[in-house]
Scaffold this motif. Structure first.
Motif, mmCIF file in Angstrom:
data_model
loop_
_atom_site.group_PDB
_atom_site.id
_atom_site.type_symbol
_atom_site.label_atom_id
_atom_site.label_comp_id
_atom_site.label_asym_id
_atom_site.label_seq_id
_atom_site.Cartn_x
_atom_site.Cartn_y
_atom_site.Cartn_z
ATOM 1 N N ALA A 1 -8.194 -4.246 17.321
ATOM 2 C CA ALA A 1 -8.344 -5.488 18.082
ATOM 3 C C ALA A 1 -7.616 -5.374 19.426
ATOM 4 C CB ALA A 1 -7.802 -6.664 17.284
ATOM 5 N N TRP A 2 -7.812 -6.392 20.260
ATOM 6 C CA TRP A 2 -7.256 -6.375 21.619
ATOM 7 C C TRP A 2 -5.739 -6.290 21.624
ATOM 8 C CZ3 TRP A 2 -3.893 -10.326 22.804
ATOM 9 C CH2 TRP A 2 -3.903 -11.426 21.953
ATOM 10 N N ASP A 3 -5.106 -6.772 20.537
ATOM 11 C CA ASP A 3 -3.641 -6.753 20.494
ATOM 12 C C ASP A 3 -3.081 -5.510 19.809
ATOM 13 O OD1 ASP A 3 -4.456 -7.260 17.926
ATOM 14 O OD2 ASP A 3 -3.204 -9.048 17.632
ATOM 15 N N SER B 1 -7.794 -18.601 14.873
ATOM 16 C CA SER B 1 -7.151 -17.289 14.944
ATOM 17 C C SER B 1 -6.856 -16.991 16.407
ATOM 18 C CB SER B 1 -8.063 -16.205 14.356
ATOM 19 O OG SER B 1 -9.253 -16.082 15.121
ATOM 20 N N SER C 1 -8.143 -14.730 18.295
ATOM 21 C CA SER C 1 -9.371 -14.483 19.049
ATOM 22 C C SER C 1 -10.280 -15.699 19.089
ATOM 23 C CB SER C 1 -10.127 -13.293 18.447
ATOM 24 O OG SER C 1 -10.456 -13.549 17.095
ATOM 25 N N ALA C 2 -10.100 -16.640 18.165
ATOM 26 C CA ALA C 2 -10.920 -17.853 18.123
ATOM 27 C C ALA C 2 -10.009 -19.044 17.831
ATOM 28 C CB ALA C 2 -12.019 -17.729 17.066
ATOM 29 N N GLN D 1 -16.257 -18.749 16.228
ATOM 30 C CA GLN D 1 -16.301 -17.811 17.338
ATOM 31 C C GLN D 1 -17.364 -18.234 18.357
ATOM 32 O OE1 GLN D 1 -16.581 -13.758 16.062
ATOM 33 N NE2 GLN D 1 -14.845 -13.929 14.656
#
Length: 442
Positions: free
Chosen positions: A53-55, A346, A348-349, A354
């Protein structure tokens, strides 16, 4: 190196630097489509088996099963447990999973059980009208013609002084590639399940398999995909095409598990849980939506529509295929899409749903129910998460309004079918009432 994860979940603990490097190579080089065994015959596009993921957090995708790559293995277990997958599979296919302690290793038993149940159900359904006896040409030699005369072969026979002719007749036979594939898959599953008296097989399957084995033998050669594709099925035997291909895939993955070998070859078997969730949602929806008619958009090509059409050529662009379409009196009343994701907020959302799912439903409603002036609605159905029993905010505040009377409803469905049916019925009642009021005012 052996890693264990749960589907649609971050790896716990997160991988070390060496493990992360291996996962990165796996994500780059291994395609899910090469390992996934389909449950329903058709599948949507694949997603990564694992991803970062992005993190920087590593996640497992929507699949369960085991695979090996470069001499290391990854096992992905169902995040809601095997009992939940049993419920979904039984509801979608009426297949009952049996306990299979046998010689299976604990971390592999669930994938073998699911595969065996899917295979057995497909075999019995295909054999509803009998085994796949297909026509083939048989050549015979003799003093009389049986069937049609093979002129070139007969002339060669006469010239050699044989005093006989060669004739060709068409007869039905079980001796073909589909039978070989089915028996080969049966032998693999039987050995790996190790259940006494074949308790994992339905009675009808137990009756039919010996008839095939009498033709193919106990250990037939596994046919190639090209050999299966060349088979010409009749309308009655057409149902054997998908079970023959599923059997070929099972038979070619002898072991059904990610046995690590020194060659570093990629091996394994995966099941798409999102596909199983979609089948489960469709099944409970059909029970809850009566008297509305429910069609499966993913399977029924006539339901497919394009989002855009060229003014120049009329060519369509942007395929729209909702999971379920609800009809009444020949008119579309609503749409349902199954999402094997979390409805809770979350990183991301942050709002729960989403963004791409919201855009997708808006596009569905605009294309399938374009008329302004009447109530229309779409439902996004997510699996209930027992670890987070609170009702997600997006569900609490449903329905949500778009323009033109269009509504979007979010719901998290229980894993027990009867409870899911009850919840869907309660959800649809006020939606239907509001639709009726809207139509009365229009």
């Amino acid at each position: 190196m052996r890693l264990v994860a749960r589907d649609c979940s971050p790896l716990a603990p997160q991988p070390t630097a060496a493990e992360a490097a291996w996962l990165r190579r796996l994500a780059t080089n291994v395609r899910a489509t090469d390992l996934v065994v389909p449950i329903s015959g058709e599948r949507d596009e694949d997603e990564p088996v694992v991803y970062c993921a992005w993190d920087g957090t590593w996640w497992a995708g929507r699949y369960v099963g085991s695979l090996s790559f470069e001499g290391h293995s990854l096992t992905i277990e169902p995040r809601f447990g095997l009992a939940t997958l049993r419920n979904w599979l039984f509801e979608a296919t009426s297949v009952v999973l049996t306990d299979a302690p046998g010689k299976l290793r604990e971390d592999e038993s669930f994938i073998a059980q699911l595969l065996a149940s899917v295979w057995a159900h497909g075999f019995v359904e295909a054999a509803r009208h009998g085994l796949p006896a297909l026509r083939r040409d048989v050549s015979t030699k003799g003093p009389t013609i049986r069937g049609r005369l093979d002129v070139p072969a007969s002339l060669r026979m006469i010239a050699a002084g044989g005093g006989q002719v060669v004739s060709i007749r068409s007869e039905r036979s079980l001796d073909h590639a589909a039978s070989d594939a089915i028996v080969a898959a049966y032998e693999v599953l039987r050995r790996w399940l190790g259940v006494p008296d074949e308790q994992w097989m339905p009675a009808r399957a137990k009756e039919l398999i010996p008839n095939l084995m009498a033709v193919t033998g106990a250990r037939p050669r596994v046919p190639t995909k090209a050999e299966l594709d060349r088979i010409r099925y009749t309308p009655i035997t057409a149902g054997f095409a998908p079970i023959a291909e599923l059997s070929r895939q099972i038979a070619n993955r002898r072991g059904l598990a990610a046995d690590i070998d020194a060659s570093g070859e990629t091996k394994g078997v995966l099941l798409d849980v999102a596909e199983l969730w979609e089948m489960y949602v469709l099944s409970v929806l059909r029970k809850a939506a009566a008297p509305l008619t429910v069609t499966h958009g993913t399977r029924e090509k006539a339901a497919t529509k394009k989002m855009l059409h060229s003014d120049v050529t009329g060519q369509g662009l942007g395929t729209l295929i909702p999971d379920a379409i609800l009809h009444a009196g020949g008119q579309v009343q609503g749409l349902v899409d199954a999402k094997y994701k979390s409805l809770h907020p979350s990183a991301s959302a942050p709002n729960g749903p989403q963004r791409e799912d919201l855009y997708q439903m808006a596009a569905y409603l605009g294309r399938f129910i374009p008329a302004v002036g009447r109530m229309s609605w779409g439902v996004l159905a997510y699996p209930l998460d027992p670890a987070r029993p609170s009702i997600p905010q997006a569900e609490q505040l449903s329905p949500w309004s778009l323009d033109g009377g269009r509504k979007v409803v979010f719901t998290s469905l229980p894993h027990v079918a009867s409870d899911a049916v009850t919840k869907l019925r309660a959800l649809m009642a006020p939606v239907a009432a509001e639709r009726d009021r809207w139509q009365a005012q229009a």
